[in-house]
Design a protein around this motif. Structure first.
Motif, PDB file in Angstrom:
ATOM      1  N   SER A  25       1.001  -1.270   0.699  1.00  0.00           N
ATOM      2  CA  SER A  25      -0.284  -0.217   0.204  1.00  0.00           C
ATOM      3  C   SER A  25       1.050   1.595   0.196  1.00  0.00           C
ATOM      4  O   SER A  25       0.558   2.388  -0.898  1.00  0.00           O
ATOM      5  N   ARG A  30      -0.156   4.714  -1.442  1.00  0.00           N
ATOM      6  CA  ARG A  30      -1.712   4.846   0.011  1.00  0.00           C
ATOM      7  C   ARG A  30      -0.772   4.670   1.236  1.00  0.00           C
ATOM      8  O   ARG A  30      -0.767   3.844   1.804  1.00  0.00           O
ATOM      9  N   SER A  31      -1.680   5.336   2.491  1.00  0.00           N
ATOM     10  CA  SER A  31      -1.397   5.491   3.746  1.00  0.00           C
ATOM     11  C   SER A  31      -1.810   4.027   4.532  1.00  0.00           C
ATOM     12  O   SER A  31      -2.890   3.277   3.646  1.00  0.00           O
ATOM     13  N   ARG A 156      -4.819   8.012  12.813  1.00  0.00           N
ATOM     14  CA  ARG A 156      -6.334   8.578  12.575  1.00  0.00           C
ATOM     15  C   ARG A 156      -6.611   9.133  11.430  1.00  0.00           C
ATOM     16  O   ARG A 156      -7.908   9.073  10.951  1.00  0.00           O
ATOM     17  N   ARG A 157      -5.666   9.860  11.012  1.00  0.00           N
ATOM     18  CA  ARG A 157      -5.581  11.194   9.496  1.00  0.00           C
ATOM     19  C   ARG A 157      -4.987  10.383   8.357  1.00  0.00           C
ATOM     20  O   ARG A 157      -5.480  10.950   7.267  1.00  0.00           O
ATOM     21  N   LEU A 159      -4.781   8.981   5.387  1.00  0.00           N
ATOM     22  CA  LEU A 159      -5.349   8.728   3.671  1.00  0.00           C
ATOM     23  C   LEU A 159      -4.022   8.345   2.882  1.00  0.00           C
ATOM     24  O   LEU A 159      -4.579   6.897   2.196  1.00  0.00           O
ATOM     25  N   ALA A 160      -4.002   9.097   2.100  1.00  0.00           N
ATOM     26  CA  ALA A 160      -4.193   9.351   0.887  1.00  0.00           C
ATOM     27  C   ALA A 160      -1.799  10.503   1.045  1.00  0.00           C
ATOM     28  O   ALA A 160      -1.679   9.870   0.016  1.00  0.00           O
ATOM     29  N   LEU A 888      -6.055  17.913   8.232  1.00  0.00           N
ATOM     30  CA  LEU A 888      -6.359  16.211   7.437  1.00  0.00           C
ATOM     31  C   LEU A 888      -4.609  17.496   6.711  1.00  0.00           C
ATOM     32  O   LEU A 888      -4.302  18.469   6.761  1.00  0.00           O
ATOM     33  N   THR A 892      -4.752  14.624   1.683  1.00  0.00           N
ATOM     34  CA  THR A 892      -6.007  14.000   1.952  1.00  0.00           C
ATOM     35  C   THR A 892      -6.365  14.930   1.013  1.00  0.00           C
ATOM     36  O   THR A 892      -8.106  14.067   0.654  1.00  0.00           O
ATOM     37  N   TRP A 895      -7.443  13.792  -2.017  1.00  0.00           N
ATOM     38  CA  TRP A 895      -7.541  12.527  -2.510  1.00  0.00           C
ATOM     39  C   TRP A 895      -8.926  12.912  -2.441  1.00  0.00           C
ATOM     40  O   TRP A 895      -9.362  11.963  -3.088  1.00  0.00           O
ATOM     41  N   HIS A 896      -9.751  13.599  -1.333  1.00  0.00           N
ATOM     42  CA  HIS A 896     -10.517  14.013  -1.482  1.00  0.00           C
ATOM     43  C   HIS A 896     -11.347  14.876  -2.447  1.00  0.00           C
ATOM     44  O   HIS A 896     -12.576  14.428  -3.179  1.00  0.00           O
TER      45      HIS A 896
END
Length: 930
Positions: A25, A30-31, A156-157, A159-160, A888, A892, A895-896
């Motif tokens: 990953s 990707r995280s 927890r944060r 993502l991308a 964030l 990320t 990515w969103h």
């Protein structure tokens, strides 16, 4: 850092595959996060070595938690960030400053811990631009609290970003650490692999039954198989001449390490003890300490015994080896080791470690050492290390010979523990302080702390009287804390749901007002607090005018230091309650809540941000922007969960009721009622009664709305009474209870008659219309729509169109009725307020109108976070700015946005505003009437 040599692993195919997936990953951009969890000696550290060794083409940064290092704030984080500190200057200024203060390289205001977290997240993201970054943390359960919370925030944060985190946590000591993240549970080896590992350790060939017995006794624990049987003769083990199988596997391994220690020469044992007492592992420091002890450091026997590795740094074979060495020493020997370390530690560059070692060397009270710990605690506080500050002050109190000074330090430790959310320790240290001779101010501080702990645990209605008592004591002593404590008492009384009585909001406000009259140089915040006190002490006739006069100075108050901003944020919730429920000032509520969110974001104050977001979500509900409200509630809940705080249920209750989602609403109602009755948060009873009134009026089940709203208006509450009266009037009229409706309206008129806002006058006119007939009713409905529309209270505008349309239909004026019912249906459908929209649809059908069914075409729906990011991007914010707003990383955010572009069928942010407008129009128009 470069990758480590590949360790030899027996078995562990499943575990290696899971860690290989992390690297796959990561290399794919990707995280990934994995928490490797298991008991002592089960092989977690070897698996970490494996993933680090496999990480070719990846930047690897490592840290290890050490139990003795848990009191030093951000010690673990400095290990992780060490390779990237050259990038700190590229961070946005608030994040750069927060990280530099946390690491002690500059001085400044104590940084908010989650602003530090955002800085670390962006630092790792920047470091990953040339190559992916792998963060490897061993023994995370022993990281200092500040570092652990930051690591959890980052994990927890992710993502991308091209960043992965693999952390090992020992159970059961680490129960709850990094909970909720993706886990890899590690157990003992399977019998075949365990037998293979055992054969590699034993001298000679084991018979199968003997091998099976030893594997079963150790539960396949790799450390036990290696350390208990390394070099043992197979023949000895065959005849049961092995170590005692009683006790847990970790205990047996530690005992084995202790036996090896006992066979070493005295100078070697001494240098091992010094190494065990100093978690840094700095060989030069150990040599200096050995010189102070007069010991020639002979480490060869320790290396031969497999206890420790010596090089540029000192590393024990396993944490159990470290603990075995430390526990085997006598108290006097430990104190001598710490004394030598204190003498060898640089007092300029490492004053905190020096103070801690000096404290551990003490065998009794010592004011000089206690003063050094107090200074170290102050430095920890300045870096934002609240947990470290608390522990250092606690130890300082224990070493303080003078009883009065000991009491003050114990109280300071208790307050620091409270700030670090360690409520049990705060209570214990408050008890210790209470046993010491304290002056009146400090005695009142103890009482205040106990009340704050009680309120933090349950928002209990028992907290308000205790805070009032503490505030009175502080006021008598002339302490500036009196203002703040009275404000806390008012907040606690609001949650307790009582206005009158000796511990109600009015009593708290009356006392606060008396204090304000005696204090010179009142700020706009002080003036607003005095106005709120006037409202509660003298009633709405004088109070509403007072708070509205204080509004502009408060809303525009210049907050030129951290303390002023903190006081403003502390007062803001009470101010919003007053403007919402008493002054009915929608614009003031909107402005104050928006500024509270902005201040909390700028300060990184994530304890304050969730309730501020909840208040802005409430504004969105009444404005008819249910999607905006949902985004803010979602963000508030996410932050509350990340910070370990309970979510704020109020806005969720209001939004769900207005949406008309009965199944979801009933679940929330039940939870809220349980919290109200079991935890003492009585104000939840008020909001639950009000929102049940909204829900059941929307569903046209007026008898249930009548009963629910009555529970609020019969309650001596500070908030939601006026709104519940509005629901009660409507339900009573529909239930054929004119006397109840008239009585409720009389109370409502007394509450809002002096408020000259469009919101107040609109609701008053609407309720009066429900009780009127003919031309008078007609005029009142029209006036209500005009007033409410002028204030932008769209949800209430829609309800007024609905009630007016229903009245017109019953008057036989079908054409006019259709006009207002159609408008109500349009507004409700766009929100969407499903129950009210259905009620409007039925009324429209009864007028003979045709109502178009919902459009069957699927419209791409954005998630709450996607919609929030898209809205901010459409407003012109850059990705880094959006990331700072929402905690964030810019990666990320991007990515969103890519997902948003795909869903909306666009290719750039220039098209966002138009696309979002189309999406809103489609959502609103899908159920509009023809």
């Amino acid at each position: 850092m470069s990758a480590h040599p590949l360790p030899h692993l027996v078995g562990r195919g499943t575990e290696r595959a899971a860690l290989d997936d992390v690297l796959t990953s990561l290399r794919g951009g990707r995280s990934a996060v994995r928490v490797v969890r298991g008991g002592a000696g089960v092989g977690k550290s070897v698996l970490l070595d494996y993933v680090a060794a496999q990480a070719s083409g990846v930047i690897v940064t490592r840290a290890r938690g050490v139990e003795a290092d848990m009191e030093l704030a951000y010690a673990g984080l400095q290990q992780l960030c060490g390779p990237f500190l050259g990038e700190v200057g590229r961070l946005p200024a608030p994040q750069r400053d927060a990280l530099e203060v946390a690491f002690g390289t500059v001085t400044g205001e104590p940084p908010a811990r989650f602003l530090v977290g955002l800085a670390v997240l962006n630092l790792l993201t920047r470091a990953s631009e040339p190559r992916p970054v792998l963060v490897v943390v061993d023994d995370a359960q022993w990281l200092d609290q500040a570092s652990l919370l930051t690591l959890e925030f980052v994990a927890r944060r992710l993502l991308a970003e091209s960043v992965a985190v693999v952390a090992a946590v020992r159970d059961p000591e680490g129960h709850g650490v990094l909970a909720g993240l993706a886990e890899l549970h590690v157990e003992g080896l399977d019998p075949r692999s365990a037998g293979e590992l055992l054969d590699s350790a034993v001298d000679g060939r084991l018979e199968a039954p003997v091998r099976a017995r030893l594997v079963a006794e150790t539960h396949g624990n790799p450390l036990a198989l290696l350390e208990l049987y390394r070099g043992r003769k197979a023949a000895e083990l065959a005849y049961g001449l092995d170590t005692d199988a009683a006790g847990s596997v970790p205990d047996r391994v530690e005992e084995d390490f202790a036996r090896r220690l006992g066979a070493l020469p005295s100078p070697t044992r001494t240098i091992l003890l010094v190494a065990a007492a100093e978690p840094v592992g700095d060989t030069r420091l150990l040599l200096r300490a050995a010189e102070h002890l007069g010991v020639v450091p002979d480490v060869a026997p320790a290396k031969a015994a497999g206890l420790v590795e010596f090089g540029e740094s000192v590393r024990f074979r396993h944490p159990l080896a470290r603990s075995a060495v430390y526990r085997a020493a006598s108290t006097a020997e430990r104190q001598a080791a710490h004394r030598a370390l204190a003498a060898a530690t640089d007092p300029v560059h490492e004053p905190d470690r020096r103070a801690w070692h000096a404290a551990q060397a003490c065998d009794g009270p010592d004011e000089e050492v206690a003063e050094g710990l107090e200074l170290a605690a102050d430095r920890a506080r300045q870096r934002g290390g609240m947990a470290a500050e608390a522990v250092l002050l606690e130890r300082a109190a224990a070493l303080t010979p003078d009883a009065r000074r000991r009491g003050r330090r114990a109280l300071a430790a208790a307050e620091a523990h409270f700030s670090a959310a360690a409520l049990d320790r705060a209570t214990e240290m408050a008890t210790l302080a209470d046993l010491c001779p304290l002056d009146p101010t400090d005695r009142a501080r103890v009482n205040r702390l106990r009340a704050r702990v009680l309120f933090a645990r349950s928002r209990s209605d028992e907290a308000a009287p205790l805070l009032l008592e503490a505030a009175a004591g502080l006021a008598s002593a002339g302490s500036p804390l009196a203002r703040e404590t009275y404000l806390e008492a008012i907040s606690a009384a609001v949650f307790s749901g009582r206005v009158h009585g000796p511990a109600g909001v009015a009593a708290a406000a009356r006392s606060a007002r008396g204090l304000e009259a005696r204090l010179p140089g009142a700020s706009p915040s002080d003036a607003l607090l005095d106005a709120i006190a006037t409202l509660l002490d003298e009633g709405t006739e004088r109070g509403v005018g007072a708070i509205r006069a204080a509004f502009a100075p408060f809303a525009q108050e210049v907050l030129d230091d951290h303390g002023a901003a903190a006081r403003w944020l502390l007062l803001a919730p009470v101010a919003m309650e007053a403007f919402f429920h008493h002054a009915w000032d929608f614009a003031a509520w909107d402005l104050i809540s928006a500024r509270a969110v902005r201040l909390a974001r700028d300060a990184g104050a994530l304890g304050v941000l969730p309730p501020s977001l909840v208040y802005t979500a409430g504004v969105d509900v009444f404005h008819g922007d249910f999607a905006g409200a949902a985004r803010k509630i979602d963000e508030a809940d996410t932050i509350a969960a990340a910070t370990g705080n309970a979510p704020f249920a109020y806005a969720s209750l209001v939004l769900t009721a207005w949406r008309g989602e009965e199944a979801a609403a009933v679940t929330l109602f039940d939870d809220a009622l349980a919290r109200a009755t079991e935890g003492g948060e009585v104000s939840l009873l008020a909001v639950t009664g009000y929102v049940q009134g909204v829900l059941y009026n929307g569903l046209a089940r007026y008898d249930r709305a009548l009963a629910a709203s009555r529970t609020v208006i019969d309650h001596d509450g500070f908030n939601f009474v006026g709104l519940a009266l509005v629901e009660h009037v409507e339900a009573a009229v529909r239930c054929g209870e004119p006397d109840q409706a008239a009585a409720a309206f009389a109370r409502l008129d007394a509450l809002i008659g002096v408020a000259d806002t469009g919101w107040a006058q609109g609701l008053r006119a609407r309720c009066s219309a429900l009780l009127s007939t003919g031309g008078e009713a007609d005029a009142l409905y029209r006036a209500a729509i005009e007033h409410l529309d002028g204030d932008g209270v769209t949800a209430e505008v829609a309800r007024t169109h609905l009630l007016y349309g229903e009245w017109l239909r019953r008057e036989g004026r079908r054409a006019a009725a259709r006009e207002h019912l159609r408008r109500a249906h349009e507004l409700f459908a766009a929100m969407p307020a499903v129950a009210f929209a259905e009620r409007a649809r039925r009324e429209l059908l009864a007028t003979g109108a045709r109502v178009r069914a919902r459009d069957a075409t699927e419209t791409a729906q954005l998630t709450a976070q996607e919609a929030q990011i898209a809205t901010l991007a459409a407003d012109g914010m850059t990705n880094p700015k959006i990331g700072s707003e929402l905690f964030l990383s810019p990666h990320t955010v991007e990515w969103h946005l890519r997902k948003v572009y795909t869903k909306l069928g666009i290719s750039s942010r220039r098209e966002l505003s138009r696309a979002l407008g189309r999406l809103g129009a489609t959502a609103g128009g899908a159920s509009s009437p023809v």
